[in-house]
Design an enzyme around this catalytic site. Structure first.
Site, short mmCIF file in Angstrom:
data_model
loop_
_atom_site.label_atom_id
_atom_site.label_comp_id
_atom_site.label_asym_id
_atom_site.label_seq_id
_atom_site.Cartn_x
_atom_site.Cartn_y
_atom_site.Cartn_z
CB THR A 29 -0.91 -0.03 1.25
OG1 THR A 29 -1.86 -1.06 1.06
CG2 THR A 29 -1.61 1.29 1.48
CD GLN A 103 -3.19 -7.80 -1.25
OE1 GLN A 103 -2.93 -6.64 -0.95
NE2 GLN A 103 -2.72 -8.83 -0.56
CG HIS A 184 -5.46 -8.46 1.39
ND1 HIS A 184 -4.87 -9.25 2.35
CD2 HIS A 184 -4.99 -7.20 1.60
CE1 HIS A 184 -4.09 -8.48 3.12
NE2 HIS A 184 -4.15 -7.24 2.67
CG ASN A 187 -1.50 -8.52 6.44
OD1 ASN A 187 -0.99 -9.50 7.00
ND2 ASN A 187 -0.93 -7.91 5.42
CE1 TYR A 189 -6.68 -3.76 6.68
CE2 TYR A 189 -5.07 -5.27 5.74
CZ TYR A 189 -5.37 -4.06 6.35
OH TYR A 189 -4.38 -3.16 6.62
NE ARG A 236 0.77 -11.40 1.24
CZ ARG A 236 1.56 -10.44 1.70
NH1 ARG A 236 1.05 -9.31 2.15
NH2 ARG A 236 2.86 -10.60 1.71
CG ASN A 244 -5.17 -4.19 10.93
OD1 ASN A 244 -4.99 -3.06 11.39
ND2 ASN A 244 -5.09 -4.45 9.64
N GLY A 331 8.86 -7.29 -0.01
CA GLY A 331 8.10 -6.05 0.12
C GLY A 331 9.02 -4.85 0.14
NE ARG A 332 9.95 -4.58 5.49
CZ ARG A 332 10.30 -5.14 6.66
NH1 ARG A 332 10.59 -4.37 7.68
NH2 ARG A 332 10.36 -6.45 6.79
C1 LIG Z 1 4.53 0.08 3.14
C2 LIG Z 1 3.91 -1.29 3.22
C3 LIG Z 1 2.66 -1.50 2.68
C4 LIG Z 1 2.09 -2.78 2.70
N1 LIG Z 1 0.87 -2.98 2.10
C5 LIG Z 1 0.37 -4.23 1.99
C6 LIG Z 1 -0.81 -4.47 1.24
O1 LIG Z 1 -1.39 -3.57 0.61
N2 LIG Z 1 -1.28 -5.75 1.20
C7 LIG Z 1 -0.67 -6.79 1.85
O2 LIG Z 1 -1.14 -7.92 1.79
N3 LIG Z 1 0.47 -6.58 2.56
C8 LIG Z 1 1.01 -5.34 2.62
N4 LIG Z 1 2.20 -5.14 3.27
C9 LIG Z 1 2.97 -6.32 3.75
C10 LIG Z 1 3.99 -6.75 2.68
O3 LIG Z 1 3.34 -7.31 1.55
C11 LIG Z 1 4.99 -7.79 3.22
O4 LIG Z 1 4.30 -8.92 3.67
C12 LIG Z 1 5.82 -7.20 4.35
O5 LIG Z 1 6.40 -5.98 3.95
C13 LIG Z 1 6.93 -8.15 4.78
O6 LIG Z 1 7.80 -8.40 3.69
P1 LIG Z 1 9.26 -7.71 3.61
O7 LIG Z 1 9.99 -8.12 4.87
O8 LIG Z 1 9.88 -8.29 2.38
O9 LIG Z 1 9.06 -6.23 3.53
C14 LIG Z 1 2.77 -3.86 3.31
C15 LIG Z 1 4.03 -3.63 3.88
C16 LIG Z 1 4.61 -2.37 3.83
C17 LIG Z 1 6.00 -2.17 4.39
#
Ligand SMILES: Cc1cc2nc3c(=O)[nH]c(=O)nc-3n(C[C@H](O)[C@H](O)[C@H](O)COP(=O)(O)O)c2cc1C
Length: 389
Positions: A29, A103, A184, A187, A189, A236, A244, A331-332
């Site tokens: 997001t 998603q 989705h 997390n 939701y 997912r 949450n 992700g990051r």
């Molecule tokens: C800025 C940000 C936004 C995220 N938005 C979503 C999202 O929209 N949907 C989702 O399922 N997970 C979301 N996540 C979780 C990531 O998909 C991922 O599971 C999480 O960052 C851990 O992976 P990483 O260690 O590679 O960053 C978000 C994480 C971050 C940091």
């Protein structure tokens, strides 16, 4: 990559697609949809096209209806304008040679009347207020945190309408030119609120035993698969997740059952948020419950498994090597490194991500993370198509 046997770089089949490697872009997001109307813009298309070298991209969570929105400035897939905006995104990614899944999102109770149509209460399986705060827009157009409210428990008669919201979003995503969709159900939701026993106190056919708590998810999967074909649909989940304000009294039974049922659906993949994320990141010994859960999902789910959360290149390789996952989502690291697969191939250093620009704003911290080529002095690829100028 330096070694030809590195697994992240090996091709893999995912539903109807042949992917060149196993480095997936996780859903992120970024709260940068154009206002009013939460419409994807050329800036969003630029961001995704920059990351087209992912095995495939999973978009940021995208609300399937106005009721499904829970944060300021997140994109939707329920209006004509949003479909057109997303088409700009999918075309840009396809031109750059990538694949992109959307998603599909309904936040349930993780919302606020200020984000809901006509200021109504957010909906949930049960009227249980989450701890924490919602992210809304204030009068000055800035982001603001406000306490969550107690949601309204959904009536049994409304359940088909919820399934329709996902089916509608799925049809719109098809119309917008996506390659697939991810449901989705993680997390905290809506679908996760139905799955977990602490947020679902219903006594009808959507609450109580796991067969009932999983019902909405399985109905949504069936409706979305009807639109897309199950081999272009992923799901997912976040077993053992507490984000949450979530929890389940018997997670092994709950998620074991769901993984098994999803395995019968012929999906493109199951994607789990790694319950051992923190330990993996810190290099500490993970909670044995988390490792047991990963093993359980692997055993119960027959099909392609993606795991996300806390990975670097070496831990990702190790998990693939040990057979714990088939693909790894980042992700990051993808947020900060548009050319992440190339960097892994070269074992090049990574850009650090900047959490202060995660949500909201413009190009800064979004489309301006440099590629290796830019660091060598090459000009960035022009990003915005001439037709948008
Ligand atoms: C800025 C940000 C936004 C995220 N938005 C979503 C999202 O929209 N949907 C989702 O399922 N997970 C979301 N996540 C979780 C990531 O998909 C991922 O599971 C999480 O960052 C851990 O992976 P990483 O260690 O590679 O960053 C978000 C994480 C971050 C940091």
């Amino acid at each position: 990559m330096s070694k030809s046997n590195e697994r992240l770089c090996q091709p893999v089949r995912l539903g109807r697609y042949d992917l060149p490697h196993r480095i997936v872009m996780a859903p992120l997001t970024r709260s940068r949809a154009r206002q009013p109307g939460n419409v994807p813009s050329p800036l969003n298309a630029c961001y995704y096209a920059q990351r087209a070298s992912a095995a495939f991209i999973i978009t940021e969570a995208t609300q399937v209806s106005m009721q499904g929105q829970g944060y300021a400035w997140t994109p939707g897939i329920h209006s004509r304008e949003q479909i057109e905006g997303w088409r700009g995104v999918t075309e840009a990614v396809h031109r750059a040679g990538g694949l992109i899944f959307m998603q599909l999102w309904h936040v349930g109770r993780i919302s606020h009347p200020r984000l809901q149509p006509d200021g109504m209460l957010p909906v949930a399986p049960s009227a249980i207020k989450p701890a924490g705060q919602a992210f809304v827009e204030n009068e000055k157009g800035e982001g603001e945190l406000v306490p969550f409210v107690t949601p309204r428990a959904l009536q049994l008669e409304e359940m088909p309408y919820l399934v329709q919201q996902y089916a509608h979003g799925a049809r719109n995503a098809l119309d917008a030119g996506f390659d697939g969709v991810e449901i989705h159900a993680a997390n905290g939701y809506l679908l996760d609120q139905f799955i977990n026993s602490t947020t679902n106190h219903r006594t009808d056919r959507y609450g109580g035993p796991v067969e009932n708590r999983a019902r909405l998810l399985l109905e949504v999967v069936a409706a979305v698969a009807e639109v897309w074909g199950s081999d272009r649909v992923g799901v997912r989940l976040s077993p053992l997740g507490s984000f949450n304000d979530m929890g389940d009294t018997d997670p092994e039974t709950t998620f074991g059952y769901i993984a098994e049922k999803l395995g019968e659906c012929g999906l493109a993949y199951l994607h789990i948020v790694n319950p051992a994320t923190a330990a993996l990141e810190q290099g500490t010994e993970p909670d044995p419950r988390a490792l047991r859960m990963v093993d359980l999902i692997r055993k119960k789910y027959r099909g392609t498994l993606i795991v996300a959360g806390g990975f670097d290149q070496d831990t990702a390789e190790a998990w693939l090597e040990q057979g714990k996952a088939d693909l790894i989502a980042f992700g990051r690291k993808f947020l900060a490194n548009p050319d992440l697969p190339e960097r892994f191939r070269q074992r090049a250093p990574l850009n650090a991500d900047d959490p202060s620009t995660y949500y909201g704003g413009g190009a800064k911290g979004y489309t301006d993370y440099p590629t290796l080529a830019q660091l060598r002095g090459e000009k960035p690829q022009p990003c915005v198509d001439d037709r948008w100028r």
